[in-house]
Design a protein around this motif. Structure first.
Motif, PDB file in Angstrom:
ATOM      1  N   VAL A   1       9.539 -19.665  -2.128  1.00  0.00           N
ATOM      2  CA  VAL A   1      10.205 -18.730  -3.048  1.00  0.00           C
ATOM      3  C   VAL A   1       9.524 -17.375  -3.007  1.00  0.00           C
ATOM      4  N   GLU A   2       8.213 -17.368  -3.211  1.00  0.00           N
ATOM      5  CA  GLU A   2       7.487 -16.095  -3.221  1.00  0.00           C
ATOM      6  C   GLU A   2       7.594 -15.384  -1.871  1.00  0.00           C
ATOM      7  N   ALA A   3       7.560 -16.154  -0.792  1.00  0.00           N
ATOM      8  CA  ALA A   3       7.600 -15.564   0.542  1.00  0.00           C
ATOM      9  C   ALA A   3       8.950 -14.907   0.819  1.00  0.00           C
ATOM     10  N   THR A   4      10.030 -15.621   0.556  1.00  0.00           N
ATOM     11  CA  THR A   4      11.349 -15.030   0.819  1.00  0.00           C
ATOM     12  C   THR A   4      11.655 -13.901  -0.149  1.00  0.00           C
ATOM     13  N   ASP A   5      11.129 -13.996  -1.363  1.00  0.00           N
ATOM     14  CA  ASP A   5      11.339 -12.892  -2.310  1.00  0.00           C
ATOM     15  C   ASP A   5      10.742 -11.590  -1.791  1.00  0.00           C
ATOM     16  N   ARG A   6       9.777 -11.683  -0.880  1.00  0.00           N
ATOM     17  CA  ARG A   6       9.199 -10.481  -0.286  1.00  0.00           C
ATOM     18  C   ARG A   6      10.236  -9.696   0.522  1.00  0.00           C
ATOM     19  N   PHE A   7      11.230 -10.409   1.070  1.00  0.00           N
ATOM     20  CA  PHE A   7      12.133  -9.775   2.036  1.00  0.00           C
ATOM     21  C   PHE A   7      13.554  -9.582   1.516  1.00  0.00           C
ATOM     22  N   ILE A   8      13.896 -10.202   0.405  1.00  0.00           N
ATOM     23  CA  ILE A   8      15.245 -10.030  -0.132  1.00  0.00           C
ATOM     24  C   ILE A   8      15.536  -8.576  -0.483  1.00  0.00           C
ATOM     25  N   PRO A   9      14.613  -7.834  -1.138  1.00  0.00           N
ATOM     26  CA  PRO A   9      14.892  -6.413  -1.393  1.00  0.00           C
ATOM     27  C   PRO A   9      15.110  -5.622  -0.106  1.00  0.00           C
ATOM     28  N   PHE A  10      14.358  -5.940   0.932  1.00  0.00           N
ATOM     29  CA  PHE A  10      14.527  -5.265   2.225  1.00  0.00           C
ATOM     30  C   PHE A  10      15.938  -5.490   2.764  1.00  0.00           C
ATOM     31  N   LEU A  11      16.426  -6.723   2.672  1.00  0.00           N
ATOM     32  CA  LEU A  11      17.774  -6.996   3.154  1.00  0.00           C
ATOM     33  C   LEU A  11      18.813  -6.216   2.345  1.00  0.00           C
ATOM     34  N   ARG A  12      18.653  -6.191   1.041  1.00  0.00           N
ATOM     35  CA  ARG A  12      19.612  -5.449   0.211  1.00  0.00           C
ATOM     36  C   ARG A  12      19.583  -3.962   0.531  1.00  0.00           C
ATOM     37  N   GLU A  13      18.386  -3.439   0.763  1.00  0.00           N
ATOM     38  CA  GLU A  13      18.275  -2.020   1.115  1.00  0.00           C
ATOM     39  C   GLU A  13      18.951  -1.709   2.446  1.00  0.00           C
ATOM     40  N   ASN A  14      19.092  -2.722   3.295  1.00  0.00           N
ATOM     41  CA  ASN A  14      19.715  -2.529   4.597  1.00  0.00           C
ATOM     42  C   ASN A  14      21.170  -2.988   4.627  1.00  0.00           C
ATOM     43  N   GLY A  15      21.786  -3.101   3.457  1.00  0.00           N
ATOM     44  CA  GLY A  15      23.227  -3.299   3.398  1.00  0.00           C
ATOM     45  C   GLY A  15      23.700  -4.732   3.354  1.00  0.00           C
ATOM     46  N   TYR A  16      22.828  -5.649   2.961  1.00  0.00           N
ATOM     47  CA  TYR A  16      23.229  -7.051   2.888  1.00  0.00           C
ATOM     48  C   TYR A  16      23.420  -7.486   1.435  1.00  0.00           C
ATOM     49  N   THR A  17      24.460  -8.263   1.221  1.00  0.00           N
ATOM     50  CA  THR A  17      24.486  -9.080   0.013  1.00  0.00           C
ATOM     51  C   THR A  17      23.718 -10.354   0.336  1.00  0.00           C
ATOM     52  N   VAL A  18      23.000 -10.890  -0.634  1.00  0.00           N
ATOM     53  CA  VAL A  18      22.101 -12.008  -0.362  1.00  0.00           C
ATOM     54  C   VAL A  18      22.467 -13.190  -1.256  1.00  0.00           C
ATOM     55  N   ARG A  19      22.650 -14.334  -0.626  1.00  0.00           N
ATOM     56  CA  ARG A  19      22.855 -15.596  -1.338  1.00  0.00           C
ATOM     57  C   ARG A  19      21.642 -16.478  -1.064  1.00  0.00           C
ATOM     58  N   VAL A  20      21.150 -17.152  -2.089  1.00  0.00           N
ATOM     59  CA  VAL A  20      19.964 -17.988  -1.960  1.00  0.00           C
ATOM     60  C   VAL A  20      20.339 -19.442  -2.236  1.00  0.00           C
ATOM     61  N   GLU A  21      19.918 -20.339  -1.355  1.00  0.00           N
ATOM     62  CA  GLU A  21      20.147 -21.767  -1.517  1.00  0.00           C
ATOM     63  C   GLU A  21      18.818 -22.514  -1.369  1.00  0.00           C
ATOM     64  N   GLY A  22      18.683 -23.620  -2.082  1.00  0.00           N
ATOM     65  CA  GLY A  22      17.443 -24.375  -2.084  1.00  0.00           C
ATOM     66  C   GLY A  22      17.428 -25.576  -1.163  1.00  0.00           C
ATOM     67  N   SER A  23      18.452 -25.729  -0.332  1.00  0.00           N
ATOM     68  CA  SER A  23      18.493 -26.847   0.623  1.00  0.00           C
ATOM     69  C   SER A  23      19.442 -26.477   1.760  1.00  0.00           C
ATOM     70  N   PRO A  24      19.379 -27.215   2.874  1.00  0.00           N
ATOM     71  CA  PRO A  24      20.287 -26.933   3.990  1.00  0.00           C
ATOM     72  C   PRO A  24      21.698 -27.472   3.804  1.00  0.00           C
ATOM     73  N   LYS A  25      22.019 -28.000   2.623  1.00  0.00           N
ATOM     74  CA  LYS A  25      23.378 -28.524   2.418  1.00  0.00           C
ATOM     75  C   LYS A  25      24.446 -27.481   2.720  1.00  0.00           C
ATOM     76  N   ILE A  26      24.131 -26.217   2.457  1.00  0.00           N
ATOM     77  CA  ILE A  26      25.101 -25.138   2.661  1.00  0.00           C
ATOM     78  C   ILE A  26      25.522 -25.019   4.121  1.00  0.00           C
ATOM     79  N   TYR A  27      24.687 -25.517   5.035  1.00  0.00           N
ATOM     80  CA  TYR A  27      25.015 -25.405   6.457  1.00  0.00           C
ATOM     81  C   TYR A  27      26.251 -26.215   6.826  1.00  0.00           C
ATOM     82  N   ALA A  28      26.611 -27.169   6.005  1.00  0.00           N
ATOM     83  CA  ALA A  28      27.799 -27.982   6.292  1.00  0.00           C
ATOM     84  C   ALA A  28      29.091 -27.273   5.896  1.00  0.00           C
ATOM     85  N   ASP A  29      28.991 -26.129   5.221  1.00  0.00           N
ATOM     86  CA  ASP A  29      30.169 -25.370   4.788  1.00  0.00           C
ATOM     87  C   ASP A  29      30.563 -24.397   5.891  1.00  0.00           C
TER      88      ASP A  29
END
Length: 232
Positions: free
Chosen positions: A20-48
């Protein structure tokens, strides 16, 4: 009106890598570069498949976890169709030990991190923190991820990586032979690499054990550039 790009952050697994702390380091960077960011806590989303087909970049930080077959198939299909995948350390290079096809996808797997002399170990993560150098390959000096970055030194886990020759290595690290080690010649492993998979790009940095390493200016710059490079 600018179309926003989509980033998916998948994090979890072993807490020692501070997902959590590690990825939180980079989420603002992604938003600053034009990304909307979705966060998931497991790989279940990969099946969608419908959702994943709209994602430009997956930032994965999940260590020693498991993945179901349909989840892995969804991830691989999305990358083959152009979704980028990026990450660091065990969050991408030691994610799903139960799925050998995931290793095939990434191209390199954490094997071990030889640590301090046995007499110096105290049973903490720091037992595996050793000084080592990240060496930028001359052929990678002009790569957009490595441009302007020279060799640099860290004190952290030094990954011994098992890899294939379909990865494009940007930087390496060499494990020395020490008096107490069973190997008898130095071993060089990829430390930063990329991989083209179908239409998609994959980026891996092995430095990134905890947030203090992610805050190293060289490591942070390499990862930020790697995220953008991997993106669709």
């Amino acid at each position: 009106m600018m179309t926003m790009k989509k980033a998916l952050v998948v994090r979890g697994g072993w807490d020692g890598h501070q997902p959590v702390e590690a990825t939180d380091r980079f989420i603002p960077f992604l938003r600053e570069n034009g990304y909307t960011v979705r966060v998931e806590g497991s790989p279940k989303i990969y099946a969608d498949a419908d959702y994943l087909s709209t994602v430009d970049l997956i930032l994965q930080c999940t260590t020693m976890n498991t993945i179901e077959k349909d989840e892995f198939i969804g991830l691989r299909a999305a990358i083959e169709a152009g979704t980028g995948l990026a990450g660091w350390h065990g969050g991408i290079a030691d994610s799903y030990r139960n799925e050998s096809d995931y290793l095939h996808l990434i191209g390199g797997q954490f094997a071990c991190h030889p640590g301090k002399h046995p007499d110096e170990r105290i049973g903490e993560q720091s037992d595996n923190y050793v000084p080592y150098r990240v060496t930028v390959l001359p052929a990678a000096a002009d790569h957009p991820i490595m441009q302007g970055i020279g060799d640099f030194d860290l004190v952290t886990e030094q990954y011994w990586v098992l890899a294939d020759d379909y990865i494009d290595v940007l930087a390496t690290t060499t494990q020395a032979v020490r008096d107490w080690d069973p190997w008898n010649r130095p071993v060089t492993s990829p430390a930063v690499w990329t991989r083209q998979w179908g239409e998609g790009r994959i980026f891996v940095s092995t430095p990134g054990h905890r947030v203090e390493i992610l805050d190293d200016p060289n490591v942070r710059t390499i990862i930020e550039r790697g995220l953008l490079w991997a993106s669709r």
